[in-house]
Write a protein that holds these residues in place. Structure first.
Motif, PDB file in Angstrom:
ATOM      1  N   ILE A 224       0.885  -1.189  -0.031  1.00  0.00           N
ATOM      2  CA  ILE A 224       0.053   0.268   0.047  1.00  0.00           C
ATOM      3  C   ILE A 224       0.802   1.208   0.154  1.00  0.00           C
ATOM      4  CG2 ILE A 224      -0.212   0.242   2.484  1.00  0.00           C
ATOM      5  CD1 ILE A 224      -3.394   0.628   0.495  1.00  0.00           C
ATOM      6  N   SER A 225       1.993   1.215   0.816  1.00  0.00           N
ATOM      7  CA  SER A 225       2.869   2.296   0.453  1.00  0.00           C
ATOM      8  C   SER A 225       3.534   2.602  -0.814  1.00  0.00           C
ATOM      9  CB  SER A 225       3.988   2.109   1.889  1.00  0.00           C
ATOM     10  OG  SER A 225       4.588   1.024   1.632  1.00  0.00           O
ATOM     11  N   LEU A 226       3.716   1.408  -1.341  1.00  0.00           N
ATOM     12  CA  LEU A 226       4.096   1.599  -2.768  1.00  0.00           C
ATOM     13  C   LEU A 226       3.180   2.195  -3.573  1.00  0.00           C
ATOM     14  CD1 LEU A 226       6.203   0.824  -5.073  1.00  0.00           C
ATOM     15  CD2 LEU A 226       5.039  -1.234  -5.243  1.00  0.00           C
ATOM     16  N   TRP A 227       1.855   1.838  -3.449  1.00  0.00           N
ATOM     17  CA  TRP A 227       0.934   2.472  -4.174  1.00  0.00           C
ATOM     18  C   TRP A 227       0.680   3.966  -3.895  1.00  0.00           C
ATOM     19  CZ3 TRP A 227      -4.133   3.960  -2.351  1.00  0.00           C
ATOM     20  CH2 TRP A 227      -5.028   4.149  -3.390  1.00  0.00           C
ATOM     21  N   VAL A 228       0.720   4.090  -3.003  1.00  0.00           N
ATOM     22  CA  VAL A 228       0.606   5.578  -2.225  1.00  0.00           C
ATOM     23  C   VAL A 228       1.733   6.662  -3.153  1.00  0.00           C
ATOM     24  CG1 VAL A 228       0.553   7.166  -0.310  1.00  0.00           C
ATOM     25  CG2 VAL A 228      -0.868   5.089  -0.365  1.00  0.00           C
ATOM     26  N   ALA A 229       3.043   5.745  -2.968  1.00  0.00           N
ATOM     27  CA  ALA A 229       4.220   6.733  -3.390  1.00  0.00           C
ATOM     28  C   ALA A 229       4.169   6.642  -5.038  1.00  0.00           C
ATOM     29  CB  ALA A 229       5.514   6.039  -2.985  1.00  0.00           C
ATOM     30  N   VAL A 230       3.417   5.979  -5.774  1.00  0.00           N
ATOM     31  CA  VAL A 230       3.411   6.017  -7.119  1.00  0.00           C
ATOM     32  C   VAL A 230       2.521   6.987  -7.708  1.00  0.00           C
ATOM     33  CG1 VAL A 230       3.119   4.851  -9.103  1.00  0.00           C
ATOM     34  CG2 VAL A 230       4.463   3.857  -7.478  1.00  0.00           C
ATOM     35  N   GLN A 231       2.888   7.953  -8.578  1.00  0.00           N
ATOM     36  CA  GLN A 231       1.996   9.112  -9.098  1.00  0.00           C
ATOM     37  C   GLN A 231       1.516   8.920 -10.404  1.00  0.00           C
ATOM     38  OE1 GLN A 231       4.662  12.073  -7.802  1.00  0.00           O
ATOM     39  NE2 GLN A 231       3.447  12.428  -5.865  1.00  0.00           N
ATOM     40  N   ASN A 232       2.321   8.644 -11.387  1.00  0.00           N
ATOM     41  CA  ASN A 232       1.949   8.579 -12.508  1.00  0.00           C
ATOM     42  C   ASN A 232       1.367   7.440 -13.530  1.00  0.00           C
ATOM     43  OD1 ASN A 232       2.375  11.422 -12.859  1.00  0.00           O
ATOM     44  ND2 ASN A 232       4.416  11.286 -13.506  1.00  0.00           N
ATOM     45  N   LEU A 233       0.537   6.630 -12.702  1.00  0.00           N
ATOM     46  CA  LEU A 233      -0.095   5.540 -13.087  1.00  0.00           C
ATOM     47  C   LEU A 233       0.689   4.748 -14.029  1.00  0.00           C
ATOM     48  CD1 LEU A 233      -3.539   6.522 -14.432  1.00  0.00           C
ATOM     49  CD2 LEU A 233      -2.971   4.717 -13.289  1.00  0.00           C
ATOM     50  N   PRO A 234       1.697   4.016 -13.678  1.00  0.00           N
ATOM     51  CA  PRO A 234       2.435   2.920 -14.472  1.00  0.00           C
ATOM     52  C   PRO A 234       1.479   1.752 -14.602  1.00  0.00           C
ATOM     53  CG  PRO A 234       3.232   2.951 -12.318  1.00  0.00           C
ATOM     54  CD  PRO A 234       2.274   4.111 -12.168  1.00  0.00           C
ATOM     55  N   GLY A 235       1.847   0.990 -15.707  1.00  0.00           N
ATOM     56  CA  GLY A 235       0.909   0.017 -15.930  1.00  0.00           C
ATOM     57  C   GLY A 235       0.532  -1.045 -14.925  1.00  0.00           C
ATOM     58  N   TRP A 236       1.552  -1.048 -13.890  1.00  0.00           N
ATOM     59  CA  TRP A 236       1.495  -2.017 -13.062  1.00  0.00           C
ATOM     60  C   TRP A 236       0.387  -1.531 -11.820  1.00  0.00           C
ATOM     61  CZ3 TRP A 236       3.608   0.242  -8.759  1.00  0.00           C
ATOM     62  CH2 TRP A 236       4.920   0.960  -9.119  1.00  0.00           C
ATOM     63  N   VAL A1474      13.604   7.882  -7.618  1.00  0.00           N
ATOM     64  CA  VAL A1474      12.318   7.715  -7.190  1.00  0.00           C
ATOM     65  C   VAL A1474      12.305   8.043  -5.926  1.00  0.00           C
ATOM     66  CG1 VAL A1474      11.616   6.274  -8.960  1.00  0.00           C
ATOM     67  CG2 VAL A1474      12.718   5.200  -7.299  1.00  0.00           C
ATOM     68  N   ASN A1475      10.823   8.225  -5.333  1.00  0.00           N
ATOM     69  CA  ASN A1475      10.542   8.279  -3.948  1.00  0.00           C
ATOM     70  C   ASN A1475       9.733   7.345  -3.696  1.00  0.00           C
ATOM     71  OD1 ASN A1475      10.116   9.465  -1.686  1.00  0.00           O
ATOM     72  ND2 ASN A1475       8.913  11.096  -2.352  1.00  0.00           N
ATOM     73  N   SER A1541       8.943  14.588 -18.769  1.00  0.00           N
ATOM     74  CA  SER A1541       8.864  13.717 -17.593  1.00  0.00           C
ATOM     75  C   SER A1541       7.370  13.678 -16.901  1.00  0.00           C
ATOM     76  CB  SER A1541       9.882  14.279 -16.302  1.00  0.00           C
ATOM     77  OG  SER A1541       9.446  15.433 -16.074  1.00  0.00           O
ATOM     78  N   ALA A1542       6.306  14.342 -17.638  1.00  0.00           N
ATOM     79  CA  ALA A1542       5.140  14.348 -16.778  1.00  0.00           C
ATOM     80  C   ALA A1542       4.663  12.975 -16.868  1.00  0.00           C
ATOM     81  CB  ALA A1542       4.260  15.361 -17.699  1.00  0.00           C
ATOM     82  N   GLY A1543       4.676  12.081 -18.162  1.00  0.00           N
ATOM     83  CA  GLY A1543       4.174  11.176 -18.257  1.00  0.00           C
ATOM     84  C   GLY A1543       4.963   9.910 -18.056  1.00  0.00           C
ATOM     85  N   ARG A1544       6.375  10.049 -17.885  1.00  0.00           N
ATOM     86  CA  ARG A1544       7.135   9.083 -17.804  1.00  0.00           C
ATOM     87  C   ARG A1544       7.684   8.526 -16.394  1.00  0.00           C
ATOM     88  NH1 ARG A1544      10.265  10.652 -22.354  1.00  0.00           N
ATOM     89  NH2 ARG A1544       9.257  10.117 -24.274  1.00  0.00           N
ATOM     90  N   SER A1545       7.949   9.742 -15.673  1.00  0.00           N
ATOM     91  CA  SER A1545       8.579   9.119 -14.158  1.00  0.00           C
ATOM     92  C   SER A1545       7.312   8.663 -13.293  1.00  0.00           C
ATOM     93  CB  SER A1545       9.171  10.368 -13.633  1.00  0.00           C
ATOM     94  OG  SER A1545       8.338  11.401 -13.921  1.00  0.00           O
ATOM     95  N   PHE A1546       7.807   7.975 -12.317  1.00  0.00           N
ATOM     96  CA  PHE A1546       6.972   7.166 -11.458  1.00  0.00           C
ATOM     97  C   PHE A1546       6.509   8.548 -10.489  1.00  0.00           C
ATOM     98  CE2 PHE A1546       9.606   3.900 -12.628  1.00  0.00           C
ATOM     99  CZ  PHE A1546       8.724   3.039 -13.103  1.00  0.00           C
TER     100      PHE A1546
END
Length: 1801
Positions: A224-236, A1474-1475, A1541-1546
């Motif tokens: 869940i902390s991984l999910w909270v930390a990810v921002q730009n909707l990667p495929g996974w 990455v954060n 980077s808007a669409g690519r970084s996590f």
């Protein structure tokens, strides 16, 4: 229902199909099922002992799935577990053929479907075999090389299989899975998707609470902390959401979600992709990776309830903020998603309620009481959804979604849901002008019908609406509007099904115990009779208007149009429902009315006649005795009178009256058989009279009559479908029908009245057959033997009679008899006969089926010999053969459509809340009837006997006859039969192939085509050309290729060419690799001693395989073969490559030679095939585990001391032989980033590997073939020549196939061919042509990847050759080729240890941007370098640092293309920063430090206040430009980086970007104008993308402080842009903002402050922003805010003199006061515009306050006018409702305002 243990079963059944107990012959079913189950168990066991997977195991598992279809899970728990374990063992056999695995998996899924039947104590299944199976198939290493052909559906089947097994994984599984997949969690790598996908699929979430510490607690915090930390909707991220949704749903009440709820809802809102603001750019990734609505809904419904109630508050917020998007005037690609959300959410909540309150408790964890949904929760939920649902009723996508939502909401809270729907329905029924409103409201009413009619405690007044609704619906039966008519029929039928139409008004006087509502219902029920009669009048009008006038009579159009047939269906089913539900009094009146209508008019028999006859049939079905008494004698008399004179019989055109009476009679007799018997003599007399009429229409109707009489007496069927068992005939004192309104049927006391043919009726059937069928058969037989003449019409007439007899009485004939066929008996030991399902037919009578069969075959041969053009008779015979084979009382397609419609009705009327089969009685009876028919239709795997063989040969003869229509009809019957009988394909195939033999000269083109069609098959059935069996393929494939030499084959005929194309295409699409050999493990559940394998069987298969390849090769070497067939053969050959058996040497030789074939098509196939052959010949490399990895304590990912040695370090590169050998190369990039695997397997040292650089003598034969060809300079010259040709100009891309070919060559043969290729490569690289460059790029990447195991010396010399080559290539790079070189380097670096490629990286890093060759070459070099580095991800921090250092001074590049490229490279450089949780700070470059350095250089821009212009001269001046110009150039590059980077970084580096915000606000333009220069456009795009970013609670104060600072800026552009930025930012982070009250207050203060801005545009934008915030309920309209605006409005404008009469002196007022007054007006206007679709209570007063200002000075007047006109526009549609909110005085003022002269001014 008690489980019976004693009884005939002798065991406790797991779960039967209950409907079987209601069949009339239920008592014999137990013995029957026991018998079948015993056979299945015995034979399955034997098959597994004999190791006979095919056909034994497959045949009996198929029998088992049929058994489940017919009887449900009718076996004991022990058997259930054994079946499951046996299948699990079989599925996980190592080399089991995939298609078999799929079939077995489907059965296993079916066995595991009902989780509640088996608990974790009963069954435990290991998870690892499933994972290995998934991995082997979904991530197959050989599939892309064409060595394995998997079915398309395999992925879904495997996933469903894992889902079904998941609850039974052992408790240790979670830990094992985490250890297995954690090492793959490297967010920059593709393995991340794979690992998270596996976790989502496999992690068990249904463990009991005491095992939670071994279940989700091991991973929940981490993920869940991984999910909270990810921002730009990667495929996974989607997989994570699905996993959490499942977890939440399975463990309601055991996880505290509260801290995450605002985050969850914010992300849900973001993933709906709703458009906000004016000029918004969407990040493309959001569209493709949005969340799956089904899982979102599951998650949300699991969060509701519980002590905190937080989720419901957020959900109401969500719906409030998106409600206006549901309004029908809005439309966009997001709408489908919103509708889906609306439809699924109530259903999900109902499912949860059912689980908490009504479901029988099972072993699955129960919801703790503290978290169950309370009544208050449900009410809150329903209230939050009502507004959007009511808006969605009229949506552009149709009202279906809303209707389903309403159905579920009404189950929970009818009193909240139904009244507003009724309010919309009544006016819709009154208006004539808006039919779409009527259809929408009616379909929603149908959804809530059951809740409305049954009333209940919650909504007792519901039923009183029933009659008014029915009466008002009647005008909808309208001949002019088809859709209105259909929905009205559906509406009436639905309501009438639920309610007995009985007049019980007398009860009001007789009984004193009625409630007020009941009394009202009783007195209203007096209108039922009126309703029925009015409905009939409407129907008669409908029929009169659709009578086809003369036109239809003269032009013989047999068919009704499609619409008419639908209306006919709607009319007849509605009418029969009404009559079924009538009391006998109302029925008598209705019957008389129909009788009069039918007998006083004469109808044409096509449209109107059918409808009237249907209505009469409906009447006679409900009460046969009364109806037949009226109708039969009338029709019989009429027919007898008309047919008295002889000449009628031979007339071509019959009297209309005669036809009409015949039609009426034939429909009326479709009733209960024993009610017909009293009229039998009259009916038989009519039949004898009319069956031999000359007129075709006449005798067809007579045949229908015959069919219906036989059918009614011979079949088993229920005779009534009333909603209450028994009838409504009791007196009202004891029985009150209104109590039964909306009552569900009681499954245990259905009291179905069955019609089972008795002795009398059977005798009557055979009497009719002897009288009518016998003479026809004799006539036909004598005609067939040539003893008498018959005209074609006579033959057709006789056939018609035979066919209708067969259809009518088919259920009484036993199946065809015949001898078993000896040569197909190879498997018969295993496949004993399965009993045909009961009840058994009567054997004592003559078997007419055999008799008909005999005569038909004689007749068929006679016709084919003498009059083949009599196609109508042939059609008829084909139909009869089909029925002889398959018909046992019902047709498959009729059954399928009834099953479908049953399911539709069930869906629209079911009660999901209560569950437990609470359906209406009529539905339950229908379902029992369907069960009966299903038993009759189940015929899979019948024995193939001599009689069938003869019929199949006849069909085959018809399928290859002269006329195409005869052929196609016969073929479809043939295909059905092929699917029915075991092994008959083996018998048919050789006969079909005879027609394709090249040496037969007597085959016509028609026969040739017919045979090809037989091979092709239809879309659903068997395809003979591609059976899953070596014996068949070895026959068919060579035959198809050989047929190219046949005399009947002509490539001039397009139809034949198309057939061959379709055949080849179908085989390529459907071919799945056929197994050659697999062993059965002795499974644990059947540990049986005999341990022998059929070795000879396996041996035979490889022989067959080699033989097939050999035959195809022989065909290919035939010089006369047309090219088309050569291509087909090569295609077949390419399908035969396998990964478990090498291709025979002659075939290898053929493919290698084909690399230089003249035809491009052949070359392409050959390249793919040779790449596959290389894989087959690859020598396996030995792997050993690596030691010496210290695990750090705790979970830490990222750059750690223990994975330092994996990274690229220029000081310790392997530059000598000894370093090279001492270095452990880890090729895969993800190892070691997150955690180390248990055992990391790496390649053993080179001395243990297979020998490299073999001499020719050491090679195998196949390797020698390849070696010889590739060592031949001529061959290589030719090959390179072909490979560097252009294929399609401008479309060619780097080809992975060719790359695989070269990679294989260099991997298997070391550098043997390098000397020959070297000159070619040097020559090609110097040539700038696109195709030449691409060819050399493909070879280069193949070389680099193929050199994986070369020795150091060879690698070093390789790079000495390659480095200069690549340098040359990069200097010669062009627009066409840069993508190819990028792909080449990226492919070469993929999954390779960077230390192995250090030559390449060092070479690419040599000053990429040196300006030589112009800006374009610079950009391309960067692109190529980026391709290589991106593949290496986190393992080259040193190179990234060097690159960044090198690029920083060059950021002020002048050229746009270089700037864009640098922006993109920077994204990749900082990608690793990455954060994420548990991750160390990276060793790669960090954004923070970079931003600080950039900001320093941008100082000149941030300090000055003047407008920033892009006045950079594009030529590079010699003089150093001033700092400011440099800064502008730098800014341009930085903008490119932000955009990239808007669409690519996590994760977005918010604090760093914030420092750039003020600058961007300064530059971004306000207007939407494309003529702006690049700088301004980019700034605007950046702002748009940044405003959509995801914010965390702790970042909000930072952002707001920056925004406040800018809002105080002197440039009004900046202030304006702040507002647009704010709108998007707040909406995209709505719930995060709302959970922080301080932030909300700050935003409100800011907007209200900007309302008083001195710049008009800013004020107006602030008003728009405010109204948006109010509309999405971010701010609410409270008193203080209103009074603030009203106070502002009252600001006096000075110098306003009193107006004297006749003088108008107005001077323009001064600034400040006007601004304040305008601000107040804007504030009021924002409030009014914030609710465009309704009128809240405060609205009228505000409008009044606003109207005072209509004559103020500009710009106030303008604002008021705009507001009023907008108000008028948005409220116009529902003005009737909205009017209610205003007082009369206010309405007067309003009307005055909206139509005052000033409105037009």
């Amino acid at each position: 229902m008690k489980k019976d243990v004693s009884g005939t079963l002798g065991f406790v059944s797991q779960k039967d199909i209950v409907y079987n107990k209601l069949l009339p012959y239920a008592d014999i079913l137990d013995d029957e099922s026991n018998d079948i189950l015993g056979q299945i168990k015995g034979n399955l066991g034997r098959a597994v002992q004999l190791r006979e997977i095919w056909p034994g195991v497959l045949f009996w598992t198929r029998k088992l799935s049929t058994y489940i279809r017919l009887y449900g899970r009718k076996f004991s728990k022990e058997d259930h577990v054994l079946f499951i374990k046996l299948l699990y063992e079989l599925i996980t056999i190592d080399k089991l053929e995939i298609s078999m695995m799929q079939g077995l998996a489907r059965l296993l899924i079916n066995l595991l479907k009902k989780t509640e039947l088996l608990s974790r104590e009963d069954l435990e299944l290991p998870w690892r075999p499933l994972y290995e199976l998934q991995d082997r198939i979904l991530y197959s290493k050989t599939e892309h090389l064409g060595l394995n052909w998997f079915p398309n559906s395999v992925e879904n089947v495997l996933k469903t299989l894992v889902k079904s097994c998941r609850p039974y994984f052992p408790e240790s599984a979670t830990q094992e899975m985490l250890e297995e997949w954690r090492p793959l969690l490297c967010p920059f790598d593709v393995t991340m998707q794979r690992a998270i996908g596996y976790l989502e699929l496999f992690l068990p979430t249904t463990l009991p609470p005491e095992l939670h510490h071994k279940g989700f607690k091991l991973w929940f915090d981490e993920l869940i902390s991984l999910w909270v930390a990810v921002q730009n909707l990667p495929g996974w991220e989607v997989h994570l959401v699905n996993l959490f949704a499942r977890l939440a749903n399975d463990n309601i009440g055991y996880i505290d979600w509260d801290p995450y709820i605002p985050k969850i809802f914010t992300r849900v809102l973001r993933s709906l992709n709703l458009p906000v603001g004016t000029s918004q750019m969407l990040v493309p990734r959001y569209l493709t990776n949005a969340y799956d609505v089904a899982h979102v809904v599951l998650w949300v419904s699991a969060l509701l309830g519980g002590p905190s109630k937080q989720a419901q508050a957020q959900l109401s917020g969500l719906f409030n903020s998106i409600t206006s998007f549901f309004h029908p005037s809005n439309h966009g690609r997001w709408l489908m998603k919103l509708m889906k959300l609306l439809q699924r959410l109530p259903a999900s909540v109902v499912r949860r309620l059912h689980r908490e309150r009504y479901r029988k408790p099972t072993w699955l964890t129960l919801v703790p009481d503290s978290h169950k949904l309370t009544e208050a929760d449900i009410t809150a939920f329903v209230e939050s959804m009502m507004q959007p649902v009511l808006l969605a009723m009229f949506s552009k996508t149709g009202s279906l979604d809303a209707a389903q939502a309403l159905q579920n909401l009404a189950l929970m809270r009818p009193e909240l849901v139904i009244p507003p729907v009724l309010e919309k329905t009544y006016p819709a029924m009154e208006t004539l002008t808006e039919p779409h409103q009527l259809t929408a409201t009616l379909s929603c009413m149908i959804g809530v019908a059951r809740s409305l009619v049954s009333g209940g405690q919650r909504y007792p007044e519901g039923p009183t609406h029933m009659l008014p609704l029915l009466m008002r619906a009647l005008p909808g039966v309208d001949p002019n509007d088809f859709s209105k008519c259909m929905i009205t029929f559906q509406f009436i039928a639905t309501f009438v099904t639920l309610v007995p139409l009985v007049d019980c008004s007398s009860a009001v006087l007789e009984r004193s115990d009625l409630t007020a509502v009941e009394r009202e219902m009783c007195s209203a029920s007096a209108e039922f009779e009126d309703f029925v009669l009015q409905f009939m009048d409407r129907c008669f009008a409908l029929i009169d208007s659709s009578t086809l006038e003369q036109t239809r009579e003269e032009t013989e159009t047999e068919k009704m149009t499609h619409l008419e047939s639908l209306v006919e269906l709607g009319l007849s089913s509605t009418f029969s429902t009404i009559l079924t539900q009538c009391s006998i009094d109302i029925f008598k009146v209705a019957l008389e009315k129909v009788f009069n209508f039918a007998t006083t008019n004469i109808f044409e028999t096509r449209v109107a006649g059918r409808m009237v006859a249907d209505m009469c049939r409906a009447a006679s079905k409900v009460h046969p005795a009364q109806s037949l008494k009226l109708l039969v004698p009338h029709c019989c008399n009429a027919i007898n009178q008309l047919a008295v004179n002889e000449e009628v019989l031979s007339e071509e055109e019959l009297d209309k009256e005669l036809l009409w009476n015949l039609q009426l009679l034939s429909e009326v007799t479709r009733v209960d058989g024993d009610k017909i018997l009293p009229y039998s003599t009259q009916l038989v007399q009519i039949l004898q009279l009319t069956l031999h009429l000359k007129c075709k229409q006449g005798y067809t109707l007579a045949c229908n009559l015959l069919h219906h009489i036989l059918r009614s007496t011979a079949l088993i069927y229920p005779t009534e479908y009333c909603s209450v068992p028994g009838s409504f005939q009791q007196p009202t004192q004891d029985y009150l029908p209104i109590k039964d309104w909306g009552r569900p049927g009681d499954l245990w006391n259905l009291n179905i009245q069955w019609h089972v043919p008795g002795v009398e009726e059977t005798r009557f059937v055979f009497y009719v057959l002897d009288l009518i069928l016998q003479p026809e058969l004799l006539r036909l037989q004598r005609y067939a033997q040539g003893e008498r003449d018959m005209t074609r019409d006579d033959v057709l007439q006789s056939l018609s009679i035979v066919q209708h007899c067969l259809l009518g009485a088919g259920s009484l004939f036993p199946p065809l008899r015949g001898e078993p066929i000896p040569e197909l008996d190879m498997f018969a030991c295993m496949l004993c006969k399965t009993s045909t399902l009961s009840p058994p037919p009567d054997v004592s009578r003559e078997n007419y089926r055999d008799a008909i069969c005999r005569v038909m075959r004689q007749l068929l041969h006679h016709i084919l010999e003498h009059s083949e053009d009599d196609t109508k008779s042939l059609f008829s015979i084909i139909k009869i053969i089909s029925d002889l084979l398959h018909f046992k009382g019902s047709q498959k397609h009729e059954f399928d459509s009834r099953w479908k419609s049953f399911n539709l009705v069930k869906k629209s009327m079911e009660n999901r809340l209560r569950g437990r089969k609470q359906h209406i009685r009529a539905l339950l009876i229908d379902r029992v009837m369907l069960q009966h028919e299903l038993r009759k239709l189940t015929v899979e795997g019948c024995e193939y006997r001599s009689i069938h063989q003869e019929l199949m040969r006849d069909l085959l003869r018809l399928s290859t006859s002269t006329y195409s229509q005869v052929r196609s009809r016969a073929q479809s019957v043939l295909f059905t039969a092929l699917g029915t009988y075991n092994f008959c394909c083996r018998d048919v195939i050789p006969r079909v192939l005879e027609f394709l033999e090249p040496d037969r000269s007597d085959v016509t083109q028609q026969q040739f085509k017919g045979a090809l069609y037989c091979l092709l098959g239809n879309h659903s059935g068997v395809c003979l050309a591609n059976l899953h069996d070596w014996d068949c393929i070895t026959l068919t494939w060579p035959a198809i290729v050989r047929s190219g030499l046949s005399s009947a084959m002509s490539l001039e005929k397009p139809s034949i060419v198309r057939l061959f194309d379709d055949l080849a295409d179908k085989i390529h699409r459907q071919y799945e690799t056929i197994g050659i050999d697999f062993a059965v493990r002795v499974s644990s559940c059947l540990s049986i001693g005999q341990n022998y394998r059929y070795n000879h069987l396996v041996f035979k298969d490889t022989v067959k395989y080699d033989k097939l390849v050999g035959e195809l090769l022989d065909r290919l070497n035939d010089r006369n073969m047309p090219w088309k067939f050569e291509h087909i053969a090569i295609g077949f050959m390419s399908l035969l490559l396998r990964d478990d058996h090498p291709l025979p040497s002659p075939a290898v030789l053929f493919f290698v030679k084909s690399l230089n074939h003249d035809s491009l098509l052949v070359r392409k196939v050959a390249i793919a095939a040779v790449a596959g052959i290389m894989k087959q010949l690859k020598r396996p490399h030995k792997k050993v585990p690596v030691s010496g990895m210290k695990e750090l304590a705790g979970l830490i990912a990222g750059d750690r001391p223990d994975n330092q040695w994996l990274q690229y370090n220029s000081s310790s590169l392997p530059r000598t032989q000894q370093d090279w050998e001492g270095c452990t190369f880890v090729e895969k990039t993800h190892w070691g980033y997150f955690s180390w695997p248990q055992k990391l397997m790496m390649y053993a040292p080179s001395e243990e590997q297979p020998k490299q650089g073999l001499t020719r003598e050491e090679m195998t034969e196949r390797e020698q073939i390849i070696y010889d060809h590739f060592s031949d300079p001529g061959f290589i010259n030719q090959l390179i020549e072909f490979l560097s040709l252009e294929d399609r100009k401008g479309k060619d891309k780097f080809s992975p196939r060719r790359f695989c070919l070269f990679k294989g060559l260099f991997r298997n043969f070391n550098d043997a061919f390098l000397p020959l290729l070297k000159p070619h490569m040097e020559r090609l690289v110097a040539d700038t042509h696109e195709s030449k460059q691409r060819c050399v790029a493909e070879i280069t990447s193949g070389l680099i990847r193929g050199s994986k195991h070369w020795s150091y010396g060879k690698v070093e010399s390789l790079w000495e050759l390659l480095c200069p080559l690549i340098r040359t290539a990069l200097n010669n790079i062009t627009v066409e080729t840069y993508a190819d070189w990028g792909t080449c380097i990226a492919t070469a670096c993929e999954s390779r240890d960077p230390r192995k490629l250090h030559w390449l990286f060092e070479m690419l890093m040599e000053s990429p941007v040196n300006g030589e060759g112009g800006s374009f070459v610079d950009a391309c070099r960067l692109y190529v370098l980026q391709g290589g580095l991106a593949q290496q991800e986190w393992r080259v921090p040193e190179l990234l640092h060097r690159l960044l250092q090198y690029l920083e001074p060059k950021l002020t590049q002048v050229y746009k293309n270089v700037r864009e490229r640098i922006g993109s490279v920077l994204t990749y450089i900082f990608m690793i920063d990455v954060n994420l949780p548990y991750t160390q700070p990276t060793a790669s470059p960090r954004i923070k430090e970079f931003t600080e350095r950039v900001l320093l250089r941008l100082k000149p821009l941030t300090e000055g206040d003047e407008e920033i212009q892009n006045h950079v001269v594009e030529e590079n001046d010699v003089g150093e430009q001033d700092e400011r110009t440099q800064a502008i150039k730098l800014l341009k590059t930085v903008l490119k980086w932000l955009m990239a980077s808007a669409g690519r970084s996590f994760s977005t580096a918010v604090p760093e970007q914030l420092q750039l915000l003020p600058l961007l606000f300064k530059i971004a333009p306000v207007e939407n104008d494309d003529s702006y220069d690049e700088l301004k456009r980019d700034a605007k795009t950046c702002l748009s993308l940044m405003s959509q970013g995801l914010l965390y609670t702790e970042q909000i104060p930072l952002v707001l402080s920056v925004i406040f600072q800018i809002a105080g800026s002197s440039s009004w552009h900046a202030r304006y842009t702040v507002l647009t930025y704010l709108q998007i930012m707040v909406f995209y982070n709505l719930f995060t903002f709302m959970s922080d009250q301080g932030a909300v207050n700050d935003v409100r203060a800011l907007v209200i402050r900007l309302l008083e801005d001195e710049q008009l545009e800013v004020r107006e934008m602030a008003a728009t922003t405010l109204s948006g915030f109010l509309q999405c309920n971010f701010l609410s309209i409270e008193g203080p805010m209103q009074s603030h605006f009203e106070a502002l409005c009252k600001t006096r404008l000075p110098k306003k003199r009193k107006r004297e009469l006749g003088s108008v002196v107005d001077t323009i007022p001064s600034g400040g006061n006007l601004v304040r007054r305008h601000a107040g007006v804007l504030g009021l206007s924002a409030c009014i515009l914030s609710s465009p679709y309704d009128v809240p209570s405060w609205m009228p007063q505000l409008l009044m306050n606003l109207s005072v200002h209509l004559n103020d000075t500009q710009p106030i007047e303008m604002t008021v006018k705009k507001t009023l006109s907008n108000f008028r526009r948005t409220h116009h549609d529902n003005w009737q409702e909205h009017k209610q909110q205003f007082t009369d005085d206010q309405l007067l003022v309003l009307t005055d305002l909206l139509v005052s002269p000033c409105y037009y001014a």
